[in-house]
Design a protein around this motif. Structure first.
Motif, PDB file in Angstrom:
ATOM      1  N   TRP A 146     -13.042 -20.760   4.264  1.00 36.20           N
ATOM      2  CA  TRP A 146     -12.177 -21.609   4.146  1.00 36.20           C
ATOM      3  C   TRP A 146     -11.921 -22.354   2.865  1.00 36.20           C
ATOM      4  N   GLU A 147     -12.664 -21.996   2.030  1.00 33.45           N
ATOM      5  CA  GLU A 147     -12.615 -22.545   0.669  1.00 33.45           C
ATOM      6  C   GLU A 147     -11.515 -22.022  -0.149  1.00 33.45           C
ATOM      7  N   PRO A 148     -10.842 -22.462  -0.802  1.00 32.20           N
ATOM      8  CA  PRO A 148      -9.210 -22.163  -1.450  1.00 32.20           C
ATOM      9  C   PRO A 148      -9.770 -20.946  -2.525  1.00 32.20           C
ATOM     10  N   GLY A 149      -9.156 -19.784  -2.241  1.00 37.32           N
ATOM     11  CA  GLY A 149      -9.555 -18.620  -3.333  1.00 37.32           C
ATOM     12  C   GLY A 149     -10.168 -17.578  -2.538  1.00 37.32           C
ATOM     13  N   VAL A 150     -11.298 -17.982  -1.561  1.00 40.87           N
ATOM     14  CA  VAL A 150     -12.057 -17.050  -1.203  1.00 40.87           C
ATOM     15  C   VAL A 150     -11.623 -15.897  -0.345  1.00 40.87           C
ATOM     16  N   LEU A 151     -10.638 -16.333   0.638  1.00 43.13           N
ATOM     17  CA  LEU A 151      -9.857 -15.069   1.360  1.00 43.13           C
ATOM     18  C   LEU A 151      -9.135 -14.362   0.319  1.00 43.13           C
ATOM     19  N   GLU A 152      -8.476 -15.120  -0.584  1.00 43.85           N
ATOM     20  CA  GLU A 152      -7.520 -14.444  -1.430  1.00 43.85           C
ATOM     21  C   GLU A 152      -8.479 -13.248  -2.358  1.00 43.85           C
ATOM     22  N   GLY A 159      -7.424  -4.477  -1.617  1.00 43.30           N
ATOM     23  CA  GLY A 159      -6.043  -3.784  -2.018  1.00 43.30           C
ATOM     24  C   GLY A 159      -4.783  -4.247  -1.736  1.00 43.30           C
ATOM     25  N   LEU A 160      -5.150  -5.844  -1.273  1.00 41.82           N
ATOM     26  CA  LEU A 160      -4.117  -6.345  -0.705  1.00 41.82           C
ATOM     27  C   LEU A 160      -3.267  -7.404  -1.748  1.00 41.82           C
ATOM     28  N   GLU A 161      -2.301  -7.840  -1.730  1.00 42.29           N
ATOM     29  CA  GLU A 161      -1.680  -8.880  -2.473  1.00 42.29           C
ATOM     30  C   GLU A 161      -1.438 -10.198  -2.120  1.00 42.29           C
ATOM     31  N   PRO A 162      -2.370 -11.218  -2.156  1.00 42.16           N
ATOM     32  CA  PRO A 162      -2.309 -12.571  -1.314  1.00 42.16           C
ATOM     33  C   PRO A 162      -0.724 -13.045  -1.860  1.00 42.16           C
ATOM     34  N   GLU A 163      -0.307 -13.903  -0.952  1.00 47.84           N
ATOM     35  CA  GLU A 163       1.082 -14.307  -1.197  1.00 47.84           C
ATOM     36  C   GLU A 163       1.169 -15.682  -0.890  1.00 47.84           C
ATOM     37  N   SER A 164       0.543 -16.270   0.290  1.00 48.75           N
ATOM     38  CA  SER A 164       0.438 -17.658   0.500  1.00 48.75           C
ATOM     39  C   SER A 164      -0.848 -18.077   1.279  1.00 48.75           C
ATOM     40  N   SER A 165      -0.845 -19.329   1.652  1.00 45.69           N
ATOM     41  CA  SER A 165      -2.078 -19.783   2.555  1.00 45.69           C
ATOM     42  C   SER A 165      -1.509 -20.865   3.331  1.00 45.69           C
ATOM     43  N   SER A 228      -5.556 -19.903   6.870  1.00 42.69           N
ATOM     44  CA  SER A 228      -4.922 -18.477   6.846  1.00 42.69           C
ATOM     45  C   SER A 228      -4.402 -18.017   5.537  1.00 42.69           C
ATOM     46  N   VAL A 229      -4.294 -16.723   5.296  1.00 44.49           N
ATOM     47  CA  VAL A 229      -3.815 -16.121   4.141  1.00 44.49           C
ATOM     48  C   VAL A 229      -2.720 -15.065   4.657  1.00 44.49           C
ATOM     49  N   LEU A 230      -1.677 -15.021   4.135  1.00 43.01           N
ATOM     50  CA  LEU A 230      -0.685 -13.947   4.361  1.00 43.01           C
ATOM     51  C   LEU A 230      -0.618 -13.223   2.872  1.00 43.01           C
ATOM     52  N   ALA A 231      -0.810 -11.830   3.024  1.00 49.43           N
ATOM     53  CA  ALA A 231      -1.259 -10.952   1.808  1.00 49.43           C
ATOM     54  C   ALA A 231      -0.177  -9.795   2.269  1.00 49.43           C
ATOM     55  N   ARG A 232       0.408  -8.962   1.091  1.00 51.65           N
ATOM     56  CA  ARG A 232       1.057  -7.949   1.266  1.00 51.65           C
ATOM     57  C   ARG A 232       0.404  -6.555   0.977  1.00 51.65           C
TER      58      ARG A 232
END
Length: 233
Positions: A146-152, A159-165, A228-232
């Motif tokens: 849950w820490e900022p940046g960890v899921l990203e 190989g994903l591109e994080p877009e928003s959280s 949650s994180v949304l990634a492309r």
């Protein structure tokens, strides 16, 4: 509420091919099917898949492992994992598989528990965790998801591109202890503890951990946060 927010942020709609990894009893798949999307689900539990098939008969459901998805490359317009990807032995490998089956540019939604102090289930998770069999090869220490940046960082490594959280806070409500216990004993990790020490011991641990959440009328309200994180792909 977490499913509703995921639907809103991803814009899923009619004709979209959606894969929910760790689909459980199919609640999210029912929601996207009602929007006209084409639902697909994967879960390790045959028992949960039976429930999902009854709830979403039009869905394509398969038993399997998040690290080896039984679907072709570039198959889906949206891939989701609501509190599921972190159960993989290698979360990065599971997200790499999600990226593989998502079409180029499609979104992958990754949800995990939020901050422990904002999750009323945290004491129960700790109590049940203490009763589960010990992993002979424990995972290396890693920062909380849950820490900022960890899921990203994990998503990027896959190989994903994080877009928003985003974070969502909502509540589970149960009318009585019997209903609470039936629900809390259902998840797979709790089942591991039951098989290790017995349902009675696990039930006592859950009841004690959640006693502060019991209201005067005997009902329970458990507020929790999800990150949650949304990634492309």
């Amino acid at each position: 509420p977490t499913y509703e927010e995921g639907i809103r942020r991803t814009g899923v709609g009619p004709g979209d091919r959606v894969l929910d990894v760790g689909c459980g009893s199919g609640v999210f798949l029912r929601a996207v099917a009602d929007l006209g999307a084409r639902p697909h689900g994967l879960d390790a539990s045959l028992a949960l898949l039976r429930v999902a098939r009854a709830r979403v008969p039009e869905a394509e459901l398969r038993q399997g492992d998040a690290e080896w998805l039984p679907f072709d490359d570039d198959s889906f317009d949206l891939v989701t994992g609501f509190n599921s990807f972190f159960f993989a032995a290698d979360m990065t490998a599971a997200l790499r598989e999600a990226a593989r089956v998502a079409r180029p540019g499609a979104l992958v939604l990754i949800q995990v528990w939020g901050r422990p102090e904002r999750c009323d289930l945290t004491p129960m998770l700790a109590a049940v965790g203490a009763l589960r069999p010990r992993d002979p090869e424990p995972r290396r220490d890693q920062p909380p998801l849950w820490e900022p940046g960890v899921l990203e960082r994990i998503a990027t490594a896959a190989g994903l591109e994080p877009e928003s959280s985003f974070d969502v806070r909502s509540a589970f409500e149960f009318p009585d202890r019997e209903t609470l216990m039936r629900q809390m004993l259902a998840p797979g990790p709790v089942g591991e503890a039951v098989r290790h020490v017995g349902e009675r011991a696990v039930g006592h641990a859950i009841a004690a951990a959640l006693a502060p959440r019991r209201r005067p009328d005997g009902s329970y309200r458990l507020e929790n946060e999800w990150h949650s994180v949304l990634a492309r792909a």
